[in-house]
Design a protein around this motif. Sequence first.
Motif, mmCIF file in Angstrom:
data_model
loop_
_atom_site.group_PDB
_atom_site.id
_atom_site.type_symbol
_atom_site.label_atom_id
_atom_site.label_comp_id
_atom_site.label_asym_id
_atom_site.label_seq_id
_atom_site.Cartn_x
_atom_site.Cartn_y
_atom_site.Cartn_z
ATOM 1 N N SER A 28 0.825 -1.208 0.000
ATOM 2 C CA SER A 28 0.000 0.000 0.000
ATOM 3 C C SER A 28 0.862 1.262 0.000
ATOM 4 N N GLN A 30 3.811 1.599 -1.257
ATOM 5 C CA GLN A 30 4.336 1.735 -2.609
ATOM 6 C C GLN A 30 3.305 2.343 -3.553
ATOM 7 N N ARG A 31 2.061 1.915 -3.439
ATOM 8 C CA ARG A 31 1.028 2.415 -4.352
ATOM 9 C C ARG A 31 0.721 3.893 -4.101
ATOM 10 N N LYS A 34 3.475 6.327 -5.230
ATOM 11 C CA LYS A 34 3.532 6.408 -6.699
ATOM 12 C C LYS A 34 2.305 7.109 -7.265
ATOM 13 N N HIS A 395 -5.311 -0.014 2.976
ATOM 14 C CA HIS A 395 -5.030 0.748 1.767
ATOM 15 C C HIS A 395 -6.022 1.898 1.587
ATOM 16 N N ASP A 584 -7.188 5.412 -7.804
ATOM 17 C CA ASP A 584 -5.964 4.620 -7.668
ATOM 18 C C ASP A 584 -5.920 3.492 -8.688
ATOM 19 N N ARG A 588 -3.001 3.045 -11.666
ATOM 20 C CA ARG A 588 -2.093 1.897 -11.743
ATOM 21 C C ARG A 588 -2.916 0.621 -11.717
ATOM 22 N N ALA A 593 -5.161 -4.903 -7.614
ATOM 23 C CA ALA A 593 -5.676 -3.583 -7.257
ATOM 24 C C ALA A 593 -7.171 -3.499 -7.568
#
Length: 646
Positions: A28, A30-31, A34, A395, A584, A588, A593
């Motif tokens: 989470s 990392q997401r 980014k 998340h 989100d 990505r 996801a």
Amino acid sequence: MRRAKETSNTGFFQQQPELKNQYYDDVSLQRVIKLFLPSSLLEQVEPEIAQLGHDVLSPQIFDWVTDAERNLPYLRGNGRDAFGKPRSELVVTEGWKRLQDFGFEKGMVASNYDTDYGQYTRLVQFTRCHLWEASCANTLCPAAMQDGAARLLQRHLSAPDSSVSPTQRRVLQNAYDHLTSREPGKAWTSGQWMTERTGGSDVSQTETIATYDPYHSTAPAPLANAQEDIPLGPWSISGFKWFSSATDSHMTILLARTGPAKGVSAFFAPMRRHVPSSSSSSSPPATTELNGITIQRLKSKFGTQSLPTAELQLTNTRGWLIGAEGKGIHEISTILNITRVHSTVSSLGYLGRSLGVAKAFARVREIGAGRGTRLPLHQHPLHMRTLANITVDYHAMMLLAFYTLHILGLDEHPPSPSQSTITKTLTPPAHLLPPLLRVLSSLHKAYISETAVPLVFACMEALGGVGYLLNAESEPINLARIFRDACVGAIWEGTTDVLSGDTLRALKHPAAGRDSLDALDWVVTAALSSASPIATAGVERIREEWRRLKARIETETHEALLPEARDVVFRVAEVLMAALFVVDVRARPGAEAERMCLRYLAKRGFVDGGEAGGGSSARDGLEMDRAIVYGPGKGEGAGERAGSRL
């Protein structure tokens, strides 16, 4: 051959879980970074942040944590000398001091003031705080107030104000320089003294009194710091503060009344004052003493035990007025906007670490699977579904917290011309920024700090009996300590009820409430206009729920809504998180996801449950859960980017 008898020193021993560098291991985290940080900036800051993720898991750090937890702060002589004279000498452990120095050196606060990433500076700072939180033994609590005080002083120092004398400006600049330093011998933390017995979170009931009592021009002003020639303030402050964290801080921002009709005002006060030597010049250097402050007693708490929290008696404490008389609540709100974000990131830091420990345990723990077979926990469908469900909630809250940081960064810096498409999409017009931050400042903490607690407990439960133990001998997996400390998030800086009521007050304000609603409406509309096709089924339901909530807030009175404030505010938060989730996924996309998004929408009633199933078979469901928890292709533990291991 007969099997050897098991003893305390022979037989089976569970393999120790290996906690990984969370910068890489936290899917989470990392997401969200980014999503909100431009790739060029992420490439620039990633090496330092990744190294921090390694450093906070070092054996030395955890030795300091154990020391800070085992050797708790105390008052020397229980607050008296050998002959019974009051003596407020606070003693803290070396572990606490070393952890605090580590935070200074790594710039946990200073990085927001000595680096300039524009609107992204707060996002970078709090990414680092997120990694540090569960290893810092609560030293980020005084750091949070240090950050809030620095922001308050920065705001006053940057604004031309003829009411601030040159002397006071020099005093505040000196304090600001200490608050934003990375040098352990120079850096200061700050207290934030508001709570009194009369009102708790209701600071309007403040009984502390400040009297303007300047020194005579014929006599030199007493000094807070002789070496830097910093005078004590012209206000004399007396009263009793009931719950004051950061008792070992170097300064404080506090609230006091200046008169019956003038309301509550904010003051800056040094913690210590210079005591001139009365002996000859060959005598030892002059000492310091507390600035009219007596530590009545230290609080005994369920968690955050390494943090010195005290009751304080103020008697002629000298300080400086901050801002105008009677505007103390307005001034302190600058600090609260910062400390509440710290509290939220603290809750998520605890939850992220707890998930990291639960994931590490699932990699090495085997359980019976019938007929003499054993199964690793990371291959057990029920266990992985439990961890996947925790990850989905985690998340969603990470998205809300980092979006709040995005708005806070925009409030402090102009928008960058190099914003990514997503951040442009989620950046409201300038006139909506203040009302949006006003409503988010209470909403994000009310929801996240409350919701994180049972999720941290679920991670503790995922370790079975060993999770309930205070594993000081294996400090990296000590989830019992983390759970105790995480519980305070829903209490300090405003309880969940207090913050829910505050959010409702912002939305129902006769003048500014309309702007706050318009700001939320803008966010939901903008986010859903860029929804991923995978979430199309839920987009209209999210819109419908927001329209229903908005109409209810507009039409019902404050009195009618107040008993339901928690439910209303939590539902607004869930609408925001649902909208951010679909943004989100579009930014990505990926199977895991998309599945996370659909599961969240189903859990919160935005899509039917059948649309968010785990897959076409039990095996597909397990693989999907493992991808959600560990990241795509990482469930087996092979081929993972290992980062740092203990």
